[in-house]
Scaffold this active site. Structure first.
Site, PDB file in Angstrom:
ATOM      1  N   TRP A  15       0.823  -1.209   0.000  1.00  0.00           N
ATOM      2  CA  TRP A  15       0.000   0.000   0.000  1.00  0.00           C
ATOM      3  C   TRP A  15       0.859   1.262   0.000  1.00  0.00           C
ATOM      4  O   TRP A  15       0.555   2.230  -0.696  1.00  0.00           O
ATOM      5  CB  TRP A  15      -0.958  -0.017   1.186  1.00  0.00           C
ATOM      6  CG  TRP A  15      -1.933   1.127   1.282  1.00  0.00           C
ATOM      7  CD1 TRP A  15      -2.392   1.677   2.434  1.00  0.00           C
ATOM      8  CD2 TRP A  15      -2.597   1.850   0.224  1.00  0.00           C
ATOM      9  NE1 TRP A  15      -3.290   2.698   2.167  1.00  0.00           N
ATOM     10  CE2 TRP A  15      -3.432   2.820   0.813  1.00  0.00           C
ATOM     11  CE3 TRP A  15      -2.552   1.777  -1.171  1.00  0.00           C
ATOM     12  CZ2 TRP A  15      -4.208   3.715   0.076  1.00  0.00           C
ATOM     13  CZ3 TRP A  15      -3.332   2.667  -1.920  1.00  0.00           C
ATOM     14  CH2 TRP A  15      -4.146   3.616  -1.303  1.00  0.00           C
ATOM     15  N   GLY A 139     -10.495   4.349   2.935  1.00  0.00           N
ATOM     16  CA  GLY A 139     -11.528   4.009   1.969  1.00  0.00           C
ATOM     17  C   GLY A 139     -11.275   2.652   1.347  1.00  0.00           C
ATOM     18  O   GLY A 139     -10.369   1.917   1.758  1.00  0.00           O
ATOM     19  N   LYS A 194     -13.315  -2.093  10.294  1.00  0.00           N
ATOM     20  CA  LYS A 194     -13.617  -2.933   9.126  1.00  0.00           C
ATOM     21  C   LYS A 194     -12.634  -4.100   9.007  1.00  0.00           C
ATOM     22  O   LYS A 194     -12.989  -5.164   8.475  1.00  0.00           O
ATOM     23  CB  LYS A 194     -13.629  -2.091   7.850  1.00  0.00           C
ATOM     24  CG  LYS A 194     -12.283  -1.480   7.440  1.00  0.00           C
ATOM     25  CD  LYS A 194     -11.508  -2.346   6.462  1.00  0.00           C
ATOM     26  CE  LYS A 194     -10.122  -1.771   6.228  1.00  0.00           C
ATOM     27  NZ  LYS A 194      -9.351  -2.552   5.241  1.00  0.00           N
ATOM     28  N   THR A 251     -13.324  -4.826   1.859  1.00  0.00           N
ATOM     29  CA  THR A 251     -12.544  -5.733   2.698  1.00  0.00           C
ATOM     30  C   THR A 251     -13.237  -7.079   2.881  1.00  0.00           C
ATOM     31  O   THR A 251     -12.584  -8.133   2.885  1.00  0.00           O
ATOM     32  CB  THR A 251     -12.286  -5.086   4.075  1.00  0.00           C
ATOM     33  OG1 THR A 251     -11.455  -3.944   3.891  1.00  0.00           O
ATOM     34  CG2 THR A 251     -11.606  -6.045   5.030  1.00  0.00           C
TER      35      THR A 251
END
Length: 336
Positions: A15, A139, A194, A251
């Protein structure tokens, strides 16, 4: 003639590298910092990150270094992309060389064990930067899809709207569309919780349970997140947006999600140790589920799915038993 915006990205994982590519594609001069000189050399010589994003061509205005001071020098934005539980120690080492007016940008989605601090709070605690200098990006942003330059949206959040807008411009590309938000608390909680719900859905997948189960976990997981957010002063609308529902759906539904994959292996019967051994990147929810539950208890918020995940992951409770106990909880109205 104005100089290009300069960005430093601390962390050469998937990432961090993908977001560095976004910044470079948006016109920034980007320097990736990584602890291994051989990986930095490989990025510079091959224009790829062979360890984390093999086969992805990186822009010419992105380079890598293993020298912290070199990466930090003159950066308008300093992006932090390391595992959340290592942030405090790493940032304490980096803080002396950070540009004094740099905006500190968190890509991390976790809650610190022990302190139960969100990542922006850890950044402020370590660097003593004001909240107007700390931003987050969150996000539905699975790194491999971003690296393939597939269309995606994100949220850039900062208490200072002007700073959020600056970051928005710095990372806006034809394939990456960032929206601004000033609700840092809600955006960070959406990203952290999440991961825990992603583990729960992965466990359900590994057990062979169907879409009704997964849809229920996603929806009630969002309810848990919102309850915690309201107790901490977040805007409830944040959780229906990209930082909440958007990230949660991505996710919980994608095989690219580390947390979903980790949970799937647990649901199939692998032990925690076996699952960790089979995982080559950090699944943030594995440790953050404990700190999220700690945070919930500090605020008097009931989070039964999160509690169940902790029992499975860290207390060794068999998933079949944990799911049965979760389903046998007393009935109550939905909006509670």
């Amino acid at each position: 003639m104005t100089r290009p915006v300069k960005a430093a990205v601390f962390g050469t994982g998937s990432w961090g590298t993908a977001f560095g590519m976004v910044l470079a594609d948006a016109g920034c001069d980007v320097t990736l910092w990584g602890r291994r000189p051989e990986l930095a050399d490989a990025v510079n010589s091959t224009r790829t990150n062979p360890d984390y994003l093999p086969g992805v061509d990186l822009p010419e205005n992105l380079r890598a270094t293993a020298d912290v001071a070199e990466a930090a020098d003159g950066a308008d934005f300093t992006v932090l992309a390391v595992p959340s539980q290592t942030l405090r120690g790493n940032l304490a080492a980096w803080a002396p060389v950070l540009a004094p007016d740099t905006v500190l940008v968190s890509l991390m989605k976790g809650v610190e064990l022990g302190s139960a601090m969100r990542m922006s709070e850890v950044i402020q605690d370590v660097t003593k930067a004001g909240e107007e200098r700390v931003a987050i990006v969150t996000g539905p942003n699975l790194a491999r899809e971003i690296a393939a330059r597939q269309p995606a949206a994100a949220v850039v959040a900062c208490r200072d709207e002007v700073v959020a807008q600056r970051l928005q411009v710095a990372c806006h590309t034809p394939y990456f569309r960032p929206y601004t938000n000033t609700d840092v608390v809600g955006c960070e909680l959406g990203g952290a919780v999440k991961n825990v719900i992603g583990l729960a859905v992965g466990i359900a997948d590994g057990m062979g349970l169907g879409d009704n189960t997964k849809g229920s976990l996603i929806t009630r997981g969002l309810a848990e997140t919102t309850r915690l957010g309201l107790a901490m002063g977040a805007d409830p609308l944040t959780f229906s947006g990209l930082a909440g529902l958007g990230d949660l759906v991505a996710t919980c539904s994608s095989p690219l999600s580390r947390n979903h994959t980790f949970g799937t292996n647990l649901g199939r019967g692998m032990t925690l140790e076996e699952t960790i051994a089979a995982t080559n990147q950090t699944a943030e929810g594995v440790k953050s589920c404990e700190s999220v539950l700690d945070l919930a208890r500090r605020h008097g918020v009931d989070m039964p799915i999160t509690e169940t995940v902790v029992e499975i992951v860290h207390e060794g409770k068999p998933p079949v038993v944990a799911v049965k106990e979760l389903m046998s909880r007393s009935a109550k109205p939905e909006r509670r």
